[in-house]
Motif scaffolding. Structure first.
Motif, PDB file in Angstrom:
ATOM      1  N   ILE A  47      68.056  57.957 -23.560  1.00  0.00           N
ATOM      2  CA  ILE A  47      67.987  58.283 -22.135  1.00  0.00           C
ATOM      3  C   ILE A  47      66.687  58.964 -21.756  1.00  0.00           C
ATOM      4  O   ILE A  47      66.013  58.564 -20.809  1.00  0.00           O
ATOM      5  CB  ILE A  47      69.178  59.180 -21.736  1.00  0.00           C
ATOM      6  CG1 ILE A  47      70.487  58.440 -22.013  1.00  0.00           C
ATOM      7  CG2 ILE A  47      69.085  59.571 -20.267  1.00  0.00           C
ATOM      8  CD1 ILE A  47      71.700  59.340 -22.079  1.00  0.00           C
ATOM      9  N   CYS A  51      61.556  57.471 -19.636  1.00  0.00           N
ATOM     10  CA  CYS A  51      60.557  57.704 -18.591  1.00  0.00           C
ATOM     11  C   CYS A  51      59.312  58.420 -19.074  1.00  0.00           C
ATOM     12  O   CYS A  51      58.234  58.221 -18.544  1.00  0.00           O
ATOM     13  CB  CYS A  51      61.156  58.524 -17.452  1.00  0.00           C
ATOM     14  SG  CYS A  51      62.450  57.676 -16.562  1.00  0.00           S
ATOM     15  N   HIS A  52      59.470  59.307 -20.037  1.00  0.00           N
ATOM     16  CA  HIS A  52      58.300  60.068 -20.482  1.00  0.00           C
ATOM     17  C   HIS A  52      58.419  60.369 -21.958  1.00  0.00           C
ATOM     18  O   HIS A  52      59.500  60.312 -22.519  1.00  0.00           O
ATOM     19  CB  HIS A  52      58.128  61.362 -19.673  1.00  0.00           C
ATOM     20  CG  HIS A  52      59.388  62.170 -19.529  1.00  0.00           C
ATOM     21  ND1 HIS A  52      59.979  62.834 -20.579  1.00  0.00           N
ATOM     22  CD2 HIS A  52      60.174  62.401 -18.449  1.00  0.00           C
ATOM     23  CE1 HIS A  52      61.054  63.445 -20.137  1.00  0.00           C
ATOM     24  NE2 HIS A  52      61.220  63.194 -18.863  1.00  0.00           N
ATOM     25  N   TYR A  56      57.012  66.403 -22.956  1.00  0.00           N
ATOM     26  CA  TYR A  56      57.595  67.229 -21.913  1.00  0.00           C
ATOM     27  C   TYR A  56      58.557  68.249 -22.515  1.00  0.00           C
ATOM     28  O   TYR A  56      58.620  69.378 -22.058  1.00  0.00           O
ATOM     29  CB  TYR A  56      58.326  66.357 -20.891  1.00  0.00           C
ATOM     30  CG  TYR A  56      57.406  65.639 -19.935  1.00  0.00           C
ATOM     31  CD1 TYR A  56      56.517  64.682 -20.400  1.00  0.00           C
ATOM     32  CD2 TYR A  56      57.445  65.913 -18.583  1.00  0.00           C
ATOM     33  CE1 TYR A  56      55.681  64.015 -19.519  1.00  0.00           C
ATOM     34  CE2 TYR A  56      56.613  65.246 -17.704  1.00  0.00           C
ATOM     35  CZ  TYR A  56      55.729  64.309 -18.172  1.00  0.00           C
ATOM     36  OH  TYR A  56      54.905  63.660 -17.298  1.00  0.00           O
ATOM     37  N   MET A  57      59.306  67.844 -23.520  1.00  0.00           N
ATOM     38  CA  MET A  57      60.240  68.765 -24.166  1.00  0.00           C
ATOM     39  C   MET A  57      59.467  69.782 -25.003  1.00  0.00           C
ATOM     40  O   MET A  57      59.771  70.959 -25.013  1.00  0.00           O
ATOM     41  CB  MET A  57      61.203  68.010 -25.082  1.00  0.00           C
ATOM     42  CG  MET A  57      62.293  67.261 -24.360  1.00  0.00           C
ATOM     43  SD  MET A  57      61.672  66.004 -23.276  1.00  0.00           S
ATOM     44  CE  MET A  57      62.735  64.645 -23.652  1.00  0.00           C
ATOM     45  N   MET A  72      67.798  71.481 -16.706  1.00  0.00           N
ATOM     46  CA  MET A  72      66.764  70.455 -16.842  1.00  0.00           C
ATOM     47  C   MET A  72      67.392  69.059 -16.875  1.00  0.00           C
ATOM     48  O   MET A  72      66.970  68.157 -16.147  1.00  0.00           O
ATOM     49  CB  MET A  72      65.991  70.713 -18.141  1.00  0.00           C
ATOM     50  CG  MET A  72      64.900  69.730 -18.419  1.00  0.00           C
ATOM     51  SD  MET A  72      63.521  70.000 -17.322  1.00  0.00           S
ATOM     52  CE  MET A  72      62.901  71.560 -17.945  1.00  0.00           C
ATOM     53  N   ARG A  75      68.743  68.187 -13.594  1.00  0.00           N
ATOM     54  CA  ARG A  75      67.674  67.895 -12.643  1.00  0.00           C
ATOM     55  C   ARG A  75      67.147  66.476 -12.864  1.00  0.00           C
ATOM     56  O   ARG A  75      66.868  65.747 -11.914  1.00  0.00           O
ATOM     57  CB  ARG A  75      66.537  68.911 -12.797  1.00  0.00           C
ATOM     58  CG  ARG A  75      65.532  68.865 -11.671  1.00  0.00           C
ATOM     59  CD  ARG A  75      64.639  70.075 -11.671  1.00  0.00           C
ATOM     60  NE  ARG A  75      63.618  70.016 -12.705  1.00  0.00           N
ATOM     61  CZ  ARG A  75      62.459  69.383 -12.545  1.00  0.00           C
ATOM     62  NH1 ARG A  75      62.166  68.778 -11.419  1.00  0.00           N
ATOM     63  NH2 ARG A  75      61.584  69.350 -13.517  1.00  0.00           N
ATOM     64  N   MET A  76      67.019  66.094 -14.143  1.00  0.00           N
ATOM     65  CA  MET A  76      66.560  64.735 -14.446  1.00  0.00           C
ATOM     66  C   MET A  76      67.535  63.724 -13.860  1.00  0.00           C
ATOM     67  O   MET A  76      67.142  62.680 -13.370  1.00  0.00           O
ATOM     68  CB  MET A  76      66.451  64.527 -15.971  1.00  0.00           C
ATOM     69  CG  MET A  76      65.350  65.322 -16.613  1.00  0.00           C
ATOM     70  SD  MET A  76      63.728  64.849 -15.980  1.00  0.00           S
ATOM     71  CE  MET A  76      63.044  66.463 -15.644  1.00  0.00           C
ATOM     72  N   PHE A  80      65.668  62.472 -10.592  1.00  0.00           N
ATOM     73  CA  PHE A  80      64.974  61.252 -11.025  1.00  0.00           C
ATOM     74  C   PHE A  80      65.930  60.128 -11.374  1.00  0.00           C
ATOM     75  O   PHE A  80      65.517  59.098 -11.867  1.00  0.00           O
ATOM     76  CB  PHE A  80      64.057  61.575 -12.206  1.00  0.00           C
ATOM     77  CG  PHE A  80      63.060  62.656 -11.889  1.00  0.00           C
ATOM     78  CD1 PHE A  80      62.126  62.476 -10.885  1.00  0.00           C
ATOM     79  CD2 PHE A  80      63.067  63.857 -12.587  1.00  0.00           C
ATOM     80  CE1 PHE A  80      61.213  63.471 -10.584  1.00  0.00           C
ATOM     81  CE2 PHE A  80      62.157  64.856 -12.290  1.00  0.00           C
ATOM     82  CZ  PHE A  80      61.228  64.660 -11.284  1.00  0.00           C
ATOM     83  N   LYS A  81      67.234  60.345 -11.172  1.00  0.00           N
ATOM     84  CA  LYS A  81      68.247  59.319 -11.443  1.00  0.00           C
ATOM     85  C   LYS A  81      68.265  58.892 -12.909  1.00  0.00           C
ATOM     86  O   LYS A  81      68.469  57.718 -13.231  1.00  0.00           O
ATOM     87  CB  LYS A  81      68.021  58.077 -10.550  1.00  0.00           C
ATOM     88  CG  LYS A  81      67.847  58.389  -9.072  1.00  0.00           C
ATOM     89  CD  LYS A  81      69.180  58.707  -8.405  1.00  0.00           C
ATOM     90  CE  LYS A  81      68.997  59.058  -6.928  1.00  0.00           C
ATOM     91  NZ  LYS A  81      69.169  60.489  -6.652  1.00  0.00           N
ATOM     92  N   ALA A  82      68.012  59.838 -13.801  1.00  0.00           N
ATOM     93  CA  ALA A  82      68.143  59.530 -15.228  1.00  0.00           C
ATOM     94  C   ALA A  82      69.602  59.135 -15.483  1.00  0.00           C
ATOM     95  O   ALA A  82      70.516  59.797 -14.992  1.00  0.00           O
ATOM     96  CB  ALA A  82      67.779  60.756 -16.061  1.00  0.00           C
ATOM     97  N   PRO A  83      69.823  58.044 -16.227  1.00  0.00           N
ATOM     98  CA  PRO A  83      71.182  57.530 -16.413  1.00  0.00           C
ATOM     99  C   PRO A  83      71.974  58.328 -17.455  1.00  0.00           C
ATOM    100  O   PRO A  83      72.292  57.827 -18.521  1.00  0.00           O
ATOM    101  CB  PRO A  83      70.947  56.090 -16.884  1.00  0.00           C
ATOM    102  CG  PRO A  83      69.608  56.125 -17.543  1.00  0.00           C
ATOM    103  CD  PRO A  83      68.813  57.217 -16.877  1.00  0.00           C
ATOM    104  N   ILE A  92      73.442  66.422 -25.295  1.00  0.00           N
ATOM    105  CA  ILE A  92      71.986  66.422 -25.151  1.00  0.00           C
ATOM    106  C   ILE A  92      71.471  67.862 -25.063  1.00  0.00           C
ATOM    107  O   ILE A  92      70.469  68.212 -25.687  1.00  0.00           O
ATOM    108  CB  ILE A  92      71.564  65.605 -23.908  1.00  0.00           C
ATOM    109  CG1 ILE A  92      71.957  64.131 -24.109  1.00  0.00           C
ATOM    110  CG2 ILE A  92      70.067  65.721 -23.660  1.00  0.00           C
ATOM    111  CD1 ILE A  92      71.735  63.248 -22.894  1.00  0.00           C
ATOM    112  N   LEU A  96      68.792  69.694 -27.448  1.00  0.00           N
ATOM    113  CA  LEU A  96      67.558  70.274 -26.910  1.00  0.00           C
ATOM    114  C   LEU A  96      67.441  71.760 -27.254  1.00  0.00           C
ATOM    115  O   LEU A  96      66.376  72.224 -27.682  1.00  0.00           O
ATOM    116  CB  LEU A  96      67.484  70.067 -25.393  1.00  0.00           C
ATOM    117  CG  LEU A  96      67.318  68.607 -24.940  1.00  0.00           C
ATOM    118  CD1 LEU A  96      67.498  68.504 -23.429  1.00  0.00           C
ATOM    119  CD2 LEU A  96      65.961  68.051 -25.359  1.00  0.00           C
TER     120      LEU A  96
END
Ligand code: HEC
Length: 106
Positions: A47, A51-52, A56-57, A72, A75-76, A80-83, A92, A96
């Motif tokens: 997931i 995108c990136h 970023y992490m 975070m 927010r994604m 940003f419509k992260a699935p 997740i 993280l």
């Protein structure tokens, strides 16, 4: 504030931010997520890496605690419509926090 003044202020702020951080040599390719046996690793790979890169992490504060990562991920998802399935969020976040946050085993 006039636009030029805003630009100058932004430059000064980013210069300050850089002065305070350690210099890091970036690898030429996109940074991969750190491998882990945690189930959230596979989820994050599927997931979050869409995108990136994992840079970023990597650049998040290592003192960041679980609520920070949860915010975070959410927010994604919302911005940003992260699935991300709601059911996967705890996995997740667990990955993280333990890999990039304040629950890293040193
Ligand atoms: C649909 C695309 C997309 C997906 C999927 C996505 N992100 Fe992001 N992410 C972005 C964008 C765009 C930015 C940069 C915008 C910004 O800085 O506000 C970003 C920025 C970030 C940052 C930098 C800090 C910040 O606040 O900007 C982190 C950390 C991050 N994402 C983590 C994640 C994680 C963890 C996941 C998986 C749950 C994820 N991203 C999935 C688009 C995505």
């Amino acid at each position: 504030m006039p636009k030029t003044l805003i630009a100058v202020v932004l430059l000064a702020v980013s210069a300050l931010a850089q002065a305070g951080s350690k210099s890091i040599d970036l690898p030429p390719d996109g940074v991969q997520l750190k491998p882990s046996i945690l189930p959230g690793y596979a989820k994050a790979q599927a997931i979050c890496a869409a995108c990136h890169s994992a840079e970023y992490m990597q650049y998040q504060p290592p003192t960041a605690a679980r609520p920070y990562w949860e915010a975070m991920v959410k927010r994604m998802k919302t911005v940003f419509k992260a699935p991300v399935d709601d059911a996967d969020i705890p996995l997740i976040v667990d990955y993280l926090a333990k890999t990039y946050g304040n629950e890293q085993s040193k």
